[in-house]
Design an enzyme around this catalytic site. Structure first.
Site, PDB file in Angstrom:
ATOM      1  NE  ARG A   1       4.707  22.734   1.602  1.00  0.00           N
ATOM      2  CZ  ARG A   1       3.537  22.812   0.977  1.00  0.00           C
ATOM      3  NH1 ARG A   1       3.416  23.543  -0.093  1.00  0.00           N
ATOM      4  NH2 ARG A   1       2.493  22.159   1.414  1.00  0.00           N
TER       5      ARG A   1
ATOM      6  CE  LYS B   1      -2.072   2.142  -2.362  1.00  0.00           C
ATOM      7  NZ  LYS B   1      -2.600   2.735  -1.123  1.00  0.00           N
TER       8      LYS B   1
ATOM      9  CG  HIS C   1       1.717  -1.425   3.441  1.00  0.00           C
ATOM     10  ND1 HIS C   1       0.803  -0.673   2.754  1.00  0.00           N
ATOM     11  CD2 HIS C   1       1.033  -1.979   4.466  1.00  0.00           C
ATOM     12  CE1 HIS C   1      -0.375  -0.777   3.352  1.00  0.00           C
ATOM     13  NE2 HIS C   1      -0.267  -1.566   4.392  1.00  0.00           N
TER      14      HIS C   1
ATOM     15  CE  LYS D   1      -0.656  -5.723   5.420  1.00  0.00           C
ATOM     16  NZ  LYS D   1      -0.711  -5.009   6.694  1.00  0.00           N
TER      17      LYS D   1
ATOM     18  CD  GLU E   1      -8.587  -0.475   5.412  1.00  0.00           C
ATOM     19  OE1 GLU E   1      -7.828   0.125   6.180  1.00  0.00           O
ATOM     20  OE2 GLU E   1      -8.820  -0.097   4.244  1.00  0.00           O
TER      21      GLU E   1
ATOM     22  CG  ASP F   1      -6.627   3.527  -0.842  1.00  0.00           C
ATOM     23  OD1 ASP F   1      -5.466   3.978  -0.867  1.00  0.00           O
ATOM     24  OD2 ASP F   1      -7.230   3.284   0.224  1.00  0.00           O
TER      25      ASP F   1
ATOM     26  CG  HIS G   1      -2.530  -2.787  -0.796  1.00  0.00           C
ATOM     27  ND1 HIS G   1      -1.199  -2.478  -0.912  1.00  0.00           N
ATOM     28  CD2 HIS G   1      -3.095  -1.749  -0.134  1.00  0.00           C
ATOM     29  CE1 HIS G   1      -0.972  -1.301  -0.327  1.00  0.00           C
ATOM     30  NE2 HIS G   1      -2.108  -0.833   0.137  1.00  0.00           N
TER      31      HIS G   1
ATOM     32  CE  LYS H   1     -10.110   3.104   3.379  1.00  0.00           C
ATOM     33  NZ  LYS H   1      -8.840   2.823   4.039  1.00  0.00           N
TER      34      LYS H   1
HETATM   35  C1  BG6 Z   1      -3.127   1.843   2.362  1.00  0.00           C
HETATM   36  C2  BG6 Z   1      -4.406   2.521   1.946  1.00  0.00           C
HETATM   37  O1  BG6 Z   1      -2.329   1.591   1.231  1.00  0.00           O
HETATM   38  O2  BG6 Z   1      -3.427   0.622   3.014  1.00  0.00           O
HETATM   39  C3  BG6 Z   1      -5.299   2.747   3.144  1.00  0.00           C
HETATM   40  O3  BG6 Z   1      -4.104   3.763   1.324  1.00  0.00           O
HETATM   41  C4  BG6 Z   1      -5.520   1.458   3.892  1.00  0.00           C
HETATM   42  O4  BG6 Z   1      -6.540   3.290   2.744  1.00  0.00           O
HETATM   43  C5  BG6 Z   1      -4.192   0.772   4.189  1.00  0.00           C
HETATM   44  O5  BG6 Z   1      -6.182   1.755   5.097  1.00  0.00           O
HETATM   45  C6  BG6 Z   1      -4.417  -0.608   4.771  1.00  0.00           C
HETATM   46  O6  BG6 Z   1      -3.213  -1.111   5.221  1.00  0.00           O
HETATM   47  P1  BG6 Z   1      -3.158  -2.154   6.414  1.00  0.00           P
HETATM   48  O7  BG6 Z   1      -1.741  -2.592   6.457  1.00  0.00           O
HETATM   49  O8  BG6 Z   1      -3.599  -1.409   7.645  1.00  0.00           O
HETATM   50  O9  BG6 Z   1      -4.111  -3.240   6.053  1.00  0.00           O
END
Ligand code: BG6
Length: 484
Positions: free
Chosen positions: A43, A142, A172, A176, A210, A229, A234, A334
């Site tokens: 936008r 997602k 994603h 990997k 993480e 999330d 994942h 996290k």
């Molecule tokens: C994302 C989440 O899908 O994956 C994030 O929304 C997360 O919260 C991330 O940090 C982690 O991805 P990666 O590839 O850094 O492990």
């Protein structure tokens, strides 16, 4: 083959953190098909020149080795252009149509890196503007919905505009390299297949830890939480990759059929298992890597009384002949002690002991996703330091470091997935029925939390989560890697 790649949400976080760096790597590696355009859509009032300058400035945040030189960027930016558009306004779609008509590309990829609330209206407008022809592909990030019902509603509206083979639902983690290597390990080598079953495997653990907190995504995260999330997508996709039956071939649907069967076989929750086998946590203040960090509830955009979970640990089973009775543990969080993602396959100990072995020692295969990417095989061996042959075995580790073996300049997850979309390869994308099944399975957990006044258990930032997570796995006589 000419292509147009449209990035909706073109000035947003995902574009500058993941998509542009990945596209630049593909460009640098020479793997982007020639004759492409990358069209940012957002936008903001920008023209092509300003958009290019914005993207260039964002590369300052990218690690040095992956940053373009001046010369590289000047070639890369020739691909970039910009269209100002508000996806919620029907009047704005003709500008996009005009941009696309400038050159009728063979393939048009529409990447929705926007809030999922916009997907339904977007699909209606795209269909009304006739922008859903067979050359179009749509990529959905997602989280697709926040529960089964909203996920279905999105999937239905997308399917009204596009056929399933035009829809690329991104997870994603499937891009990997180590996940693809897990498929290679399991289905390209015969060595492990006879062992890959309940008779030989004591338990499987999936950890996605993480160190980072929620960064600048407080508002999004507070209404999402770790279950939606990370676990619903994942972690369950990793569980599918490790637990699925060998597919009949390498086609997308053969693979997705097998993943779907795993999701359908996950043991149904009962009030008892929800209580005993699911732990949720929320980080408090602490220190990560020696730096003091604040509590989740103090983060910007987060409610001071938030009960959103930043950590989940759970135990499940795949109820089929291969896996009946084998616990699968998932944990993610996290602000944990380390950034590490790995799958650990713990084999049963030798059935009859003629050697002395350290307590709890057994064979273990670790599939490391990050930060390093490779395999570790843990065996027991005789050290032979003593003059006499020892009856005591010691743990040894065989390492296959894929970064060393194949070079660390390998194709990253988003790069792989973007190239796959442009090429029309669906293998690493999630089908709607898989997604729905995953939502169906996590929903009872969400429901049980709604009725649980206790809320998430606190853990200090920089640790491995609440003590209840260790207690859960210990009840089965097992432990998380760092505790064993
Ligand atoms: C994302 C989440 O899908 O994956 C994030 O929304 C997360 O919260 C991330 O940090 C982690 O991805 P990666 O590839 O850094 O492990």
């Amino acid at each position: 083959m000419s292509f147009d790649l449209i990035l909706f949400g073109g000035t947003g976080d995902l574009v500058w953190r993941k998509l542009m760096p990945a596209l630049f790597q593909a460009f640098r590696h020479g793997s982007l098909p020639a004759g492409g355009r990358i069209i940012g859509v957002a936008r903001d009032e920008l023209d092509d020149v300003q958009y290019r300058a914005l993207i260039k400035s964002r590369f300052d945040h990218v690690e040095l080795a992956k940053r373009p030189t001046e010369e590289e960027f000047s070639r890369f930016e020739a691909l970039l252009c910009y269209v100002r558009m508000d996806l919620s306004r029907a009047d704005d779609y003709p500008a996009l149509a005009t941009k696309l008509k400038e050159r009728q590309a063979d393939t048009v990829v529409m990447y929705l890196a926007t809030a999922p609330g916009l997907f339904t209206g977007f699909c209606e407008q795209i269909a009304a503007a006739g922008l859903n022809g067979p050359e179009m592909r749509v990529v959905l990030e997602k989280p697709l919905g926040h529960d089964l019902q909203s996920n279905r509603a999105i999937n239905e509206s997308v399917r009204r505009a596009f056929s399933e083979n035009q829809i690329f639902r991104i997870d994603h983690y499937l891009g990997k390299p180590s996940v693809q290597n897990l498929f290679a390990l399991r289905f390209g080598n015969a060595l492990f297949e006879p062992l890959w079953r309940r008779e030989n495997i004591a338990n499987i653990q999936i950890t996605i830890a993480e160190e980072l907190g929620i960064e600048k995504r407080g508002a999004f995260y507070d209404s999402t939480g770790a279950l939606r999330d990370m676990v619903q997508n994942h972690a369950l996709q990793l569980l599918c990759a490790v637990g699925m039956e060998p597919p009949i071939n390498s086609h997308a649907d053969a693979i997705r059929d097998e993943k779907l069967k795993v999701l359908r076989s996950l043991k149904a929750w009962t009030p008892e298992t929800l209580r005993r086998h699911v732990v949720r946590g929320q980080y408090g203040a602490g220190a990560v890597n020696g730096t003091a960090t604040q509590a989740y509830r103090r983060e910007t955009g987060v409610s001071e009384t938030s009960t959103t979970e930043t950590f989940v640990a759970l135990r499940t089973e795949i109820a089929n002949w291969r896996w009946a009775g084998v616990p699968f543990y998932i944990r993610t969080g996290k602000r944990l002690a380390d950034r590490a993602a790995f799958i650990e396959v713990n084999f049963r100990p030798a059935p009859h002991a003629i050697f002395k072995t350290p307590v709890g020692a057994a064979n273990r295969l670790v599939i490391n996703l990050q930060p390093k990417d490779g395999l570790e095989l843990h065996l027991l061996a005789q050290g032979q330091q003593e003059r006499r042959v020892s009856q005591t075995l010691s743990p040894v580790q065989l390492d296959l470091d894929f970064d060393k073996r194949f070079g660390s300049e390998r194709v990253g997850a988003y790069e792989r997935l973007l190239l796959d979309v442009i090429d029309g390869r669906l293998n690493l994308f999630v089908r709607s029925d898989e997604q729905e099944e995953a939502w169906r399975w996590v929903e009872p957990i969400m429901e049980s939390w709604k009725n649980d006044a206790e809320g998430p258990r606190a853990y200090a930032a920089g640790t491995w989560g609440p003590a209840a997570s260790s207690a859960m796995i210990a009840r089965d006589g097992f432990c998380w890697t760092e505790e064993c």
